[in-house]
Design a protein around this motif. Structure first.
Motif, PDB file in Angstrom:
ATOM      1  N   ASP A 113       6.970  -0.281  -5.943  1.00 14.40           N
ATOM      2  CA  ASP A 113       7.985  -0.924  -5.112  1.00 14.40           C
ATOM      3  C   ASP A 113       9.275  -1.135  -5.902  1.00 14.40           C
ATOM      4  O   ASP A 113      10.383  -0.870  -5.415  1.00 14.40           O
ATOM      5  CB  ASP A 113       7.471  -2.271  -4.600  1.00 14.40           C
ATOM      6  CG  ASP A 113       6.956  -2.187  -3.165  1.00 14.40           C
ATOM      7  OD1 ASP A 113       7.235  -1.175  -2.497  1.00 14.40           O
ATOM      8  OD2 ASP A 113       6.282  -3.120  -2.727  1.00 14.40           O
ATOM      9  N   GLU A 114       9.121  -1.601  -7.119  1.00 10.09           N
ATOM     10  CA  GLU A 114      10.290  -1.873  -7.963  1.00 10.09           C
ATOM     11  C   GLU A 114      11.075  -0.604  -8.255  1.00 10.09           C
ATOM     12  O   GLU A 114      12.309  -0.617  -8.296  1.00 10.09           O
ATOM     13  CB  GLU A 114       9.826  -2.517  -9.277  1.00 10.09           C
ATOM     14  CG  GLU A 114      10.952  -2.872 -10.230  1.00 10.09           C
ATOM     15  CD  GLU A 114      10.437  -3.502 -11.521  1.00 10.09           C
ATOM     16  OE1 GLU A 114      11.184  -3.493 -12.517  1.00 10.09           O
ATOM     17  OE2 GLU A 114       9.288  -3.991 -11.522  1.00 10.09           O
ATOM     18  N   ASN A 115      10.364   0.510  -8.448  1.00 16.65           N
ATOM     19  CA  ASN A 115      11.016   1.777  -8.777  1.00 16.65           C
ATOM     20  C   ASN A 115      11.326   2.623  -7.543  1.00 16.65           C
ATOM     21  O   ASN A 115      11.633   3.805  -7.650  1.00 16.65           O
ATOM     22  CB  ASN A 115      10.143   2.576  -9.744  1.00 16.65           C
ATOM     23  CG  ASN A 115      10.134   1.973 -11.135  1.00 16.65           C
ATOM     24  OD1 ASN A 115      11.044   1.234 -11.504  1.00 16.65           O
ATOM     25  ND2 ASN A 115       9.118   2.275 -11.911  1.00 16.65           N
ATOM     26  N   LEU A 116      11.222   1.997  -6.354  1.00 11.86           N
ATOM     27  CA  LEU A 116      11.617   2.633  -5.090  1.00 11.86           C
ATOM     28  C   LEU A 116      10.776   3.855  -4.742  1.00 11.86           C
ATOM     29  O   LEU A 116      11.268   4.805  -4.126  1.00 11.86           O
ATOM     30  CB  LEU A 116      13.104   3.006  -5.127  1.00 11.86           C
ATOM     31  CG  LEU A 116      14.071   1.855  -5.423  1.00 11.86           C
ATOM     32  CD1 LEU A 116      15.507   2.357  -5.430  1.00 11.86           C
ATOM     33  CD2 LEU A 116      13.907   0.720  -4.426  1.00 11.86           C
ATOM     34  N   ILE A 117       9.493   3.835  -5.135  1.00 10.41           N
ATOM     35  CA  ILE A 117       8.576   4.881  -4.686  1.00 10.41           C
ATOM     36  C   ILE A 117       8.081   4.442  -3.308  1.00 10.41           C
ATOM     37  O   ILE A 117       6.968   3.934  -3.136  1.00 10.41           O
ATOM     38  CB  ILE A 117       7.412   5.075  -5.675  1.00 10.41           C
ATOM     39  CG1 ILE A 117       7.952   5.238  -7.099  1.00 10.41           C
ATOM     40  CG2 ILE A 117       6.592   6.292  -5.284  1.00 10.41           C
ATOM     41  CD1 ILE A 117       8.955   6.361  -7.264  1.00 10.41           C
ATOM     42  N   ALA A 153       4.752   5.418  -1.379  1.00  9.77           N
ATOM     43  CA  ALA A 153       3.461   4.934  -1.880  1.00  9.77           C
ATOM     44  C   ALA A 153       2.974   3.748  -1.053  1.00  9.77           C
ATOM     45  O   ALA A 153       1.920   3.790  -0.425  1.00  9.77           O
ATOM     46  CB  ALA A 153       3.566   4.562  -3.349  1.00  9.77           C
ATOM     47  N   THR A 154       3.754   2.680  -1.031  1.00  9.07           N
ATOM     48  CA  THR A 154       3.337   1.472  -0.332  1.00  9.07           C
ATOM     49  C   THR A 154       3.634   1.517   1.160  1.00  9.07           C
ATOM     50  O   THR A 154       2.980   0.855   1.947  1.00  9.07           O
ATOM     51  CB  THR A 154       4.045   0.238  -0.917  1.00  9.07           C
ATOM     52  OG1 THR A 154       5.470   0.379  -0.716  1.00  9.07           O
ATOM     53  CG2 THR A 154       3.773   0.130  -2.418  1.00  9.07           C
ATOM     54  N   ARG A 155       4.647   2.298   1.528  1.00  5.09           N
ATOM     55  CA  ARG A 155       5.093   2.401   2.924  1.00  5.09           C
ATOM     56  C   ARG A 155       5.544   1.054   3.482  1.00  5.09           C
ATOM     57  O   ARG A 155       5.561   0.852   4.701  1.00  5.09           O
ATOM     58  CB  ARG A 155       3.999   3.007   3.813  1.00  5.09           C
ATOM     59  CG  ARG A 155       3.740   4.472   3.518  1.00  5.09           C
ATOM     60  CD  ARG A 155       2.886   5.114   4.590  1.00  5.09           C
ATOM     61  NE  ARG A 155       2.963   6.567   4.509  1.00  5.09           N
ATOM     62  CZ  ARG A 155       2.577   7.403   5.468  1.00  5.09           C
ATOM     63  NH1 ARG A 155       2.108   6.922   6.599  1.00  5.09           N
ATOM     64  NH2 ARG A 155       2.667   8.697   5.320  1.00  5.09           N
ATOM     65  N   HIS A 202      10.445   5.396   4.459  1.00  8.64           N
ATOM     66  CA  HIS A 202       9.495   6.436   4.067  1.00  8.64           C
ATOM     67  C   HIS A 202       9.379   7.508   5.150  1.00  8.64           C
ATOM     68  O   HIS A 202       8.968   8.643   4.872  1.00  8.64           O
ATOM     69  CB  HIS A 202       8.115   5.842   3.769  1.00  8.64           C
ATOM     70  CG  HIS A 202       7.343   5.434   4.988  1.00  8.64           C
ATOM     71  ND1 HIS A 202       6.674   6.343   5.793  1.00  8.64           N
ATOM     72  CD2 HIS A 202       7.124   4.226   5.554  1.00  8.64           C
ATOM     73  CE1 HIS A 202       6.083   5.712   6.786  1.00  8.64           C
ATOM     74  NE2 HIS A 202       6.352   4.420   6.672  1.00  8.64           N
ATOM     75  N   ALA A 203       9.761   7.168   6.387  1.00  4.30           N
ATOM     76  CA  ALA A 203       9.681   8.141   7.476  1.00  4.30           C
ATOM     77  C   ALA A 203      10.568   9.352   7.204  1.00  4.30           C
ATOM     78  O   ALA A 203      10.262  10.467   7.642  1.00  4.30           O
ATOM     79  CB  ALA A 203      10.072   7.485   8.799  1.00  4.30           C
ATOM     80  N   THR A 204      11.658   9.151   6.474  1.00  2.00           N
ATOM     81  CA  THR A 204      12.534  10.272   6.136  1.00  2.00           C
ATOM     82  C   THR A 204      11.789  11.290   5.282  1.00  2.00           C
ATOM     83  O   THR A 204      11.944  12.502   5.455  1.00  2.00           O
ATOM     84  CB  THR A 204      13.769   9.763   5.375  1.00  2.00           C
ATOM     85  OG1 THR A 204      14.410   8.749   6.140  1.00  2.00           O
ATOM     86  CG2 THR A 204      14.757  10.887   5.123  1.00  2.00           C
ATOM     87  N   LEU A 234      -3.739   2.457  -1.321  1.00  2.00           N
ATOM     88  CA  LEU A 234      -2.520   2.939  -0.668  1.00  2.00           C
ATOM     89  C   LEU A 234      -2.715   4.305  -0.014  1.00  2.00           C
ATOM     90  O   LEU A 234      -1.786   4.831   0.594  1.00  2.00           O
ATOM     91  CB  LEU A 234      -1.375   3.012  -1.682  1.00  2.00           C
ATOM     92  CG  LEU A 234      -0.987   1.700  -2.359  1.00  2.00           C
ATOM     93  CD1 LEU A 234       0.152   1.929  -3.341  1.00  2.00           C
ATOM     94  CD2 LEU A 234      -0.589   0.652  -1.318  1.00  2.00           C
ATOM     95  N   LYS A 235      -3.891   4.880  -0.188  1.00  2.00           N
ATOM     96  CA  LYS A 235      -4.223   6.190   0.378  1.00  2.00           C
ATOM     97  C   LYS A 235      -3.333   7.301  -0.174  1.00  2.00           C
ATOM     98  O   LYS A 235      -3.025   8.272   0.534  1.00  2.00           O
ATOM     99  CB  LYS A 235      -4.159   6.147   1.913  1.00  2.00           C
ATOM    100  CG  LYS A 235      -5.182   5.208   2.535  1.00  2.00           C
ATOM    101  CD  LYS A 235      -5.161   5.267   4.047  1.00  2.00           C
ATOM    102  CE  LYS A 235      -6.215   4.340   4.638  1.00  2.00           C
ATOM    103  NZ  LYS A 235      -6.237   4.379   6.120  1.00  2.00           N
TER     104      LYS A 235
END
Length: 293
Positions: free
Chosen positions: A70-74, A77-79, A84-86, A182-183
């Motif tokens: 989350d901190e690194n804007l992945i 991963a967490t959705r 993330h839809a993009t 997180l699948k």
């Protein structure tokens, strides 16, 4: 998405009309992603789930750190972030294009540093990992400034250069995410690097490099291989490695990258390297794509 944009911009709040426009954009992307996802899954439905090569079971597991991602804007991963839809849309379009063209190798570069190419590479790779019938490999080929391992919070991952020279085995170089809530799929292999190669372009042109890349594709039975490449205008590494990818994404930094820089990247790569698209990683935290297959 709102929190994501505020963090990128260091703003306390968005105006009401800004918030409405952003939410409308997210909803549009989500609907498009769902429609295209159904089409891809329908095409794959008749295929049996592929048997992973034995080598996959030998790849070491790496932990999934949800808070760090989350901190690194992945965000894929967490959705937690609707943005993330993009990446879901980008993933589906890419899979369709590669299937239509018979391609599997994708370079991801940018004109200059800090445009967000690693942000795009990692998020796209994780999005692809959720396709159960698709084996994806992501390799950190920015050997002058490797960054994928850092984004994932990993240290002492070893040298990609040593692997390309034949001094390390696949199972010592590549890893995959451990089982997680997180699948994030287990059919994503990551080739990481934490050693700088001052003569990266020369290494990338060597026949040994070509042979090792082909070995990875064959032994991991990869459907898609993503290369996180260096900035194209910084050195000649991207040109030196161009024979090894079927198409390229150019990530442009909103507010920093000029149209001239994008055109210069395309000129240097030449007509022999198909442009998969220009991805605008906007300063306010949005990401859009312009496609040019």
């Amino acid at each position: 998405m709102v929190d994501y944009i505020l963090r990128r911009n260091r703003r306390d709040r968005l105006e009401k009309d800004e918030r409405s426009r952003l939410l409308e954009r997210v909803a549009r992307h989500a609907a498009e992603a769902e429609a295209q996802e159904k089409a891809v899954r329908a095409a794959l439905r008749g295929e049996a789930a592929p048997q992973q090569a034995d080598l996959w079971s030998k790849l070491r597991d790496i932990p999934v750190n949800e808070s760090l991602m989350d901190e690194n804007l992945i965000i894929t991963a967490t959705r937690h972030d609707p943005a993330h839809a993009t990446f879901d849309v980008l993933r589906t379009r890419l899979v369709q294009t590669l299937s239509d063209k018979g391609w599997r190798r994708v370079g991801i570069t940018s004109p200059t540093r800090d445009c967000g190419k690693t942000f795009v590479s990692v998020n796209l790779a994780i999005a692809l990992s959720r396709y159960e019938n698709c084996r994806t490999v992501l390799m950190d080929m920015d050997m002058r400034n490797p960054s994928v391992a850092g984004v994932l919070g990993l240290n002492d991952v070893g040298s990609m250069g040593a692997f390309l020279r034949g001094d390390r085995r696949i199972e010592d170089t590549f890893c995959r995410f451990a089982e997680n809530k997180l699948k994030i799929g287990r059919q994503l292999a990551l080739g990481l690097n934490d050693k700088i190669e001052p003569y990266a372009a020369e290494l990338l042109q060597k026949p040994e490099t070509t042979a090792r890349i082909k070995e990875v594709e064959e032994k991991l039975d990869a459907n898609i291989v993503l290369y996180d490449l260096p900035p194209a205008l910084a050195q000649d590494d991207v040109i030196a490695f161009s024979r090894m990818y079927d198409g390229v994404f150019i990530v442009a930094g909103g507010g920093t990258t000029t149209a001239h820089e994008v055109r210069e990247v395309m000129r240097r790569l030449g007509d022999d390297v198909p442009l998969l698209g220009v991805i605008l990683n906007r300063a306010e935290g949005q990401m859009t794509e312009e496609y040019g297959y």
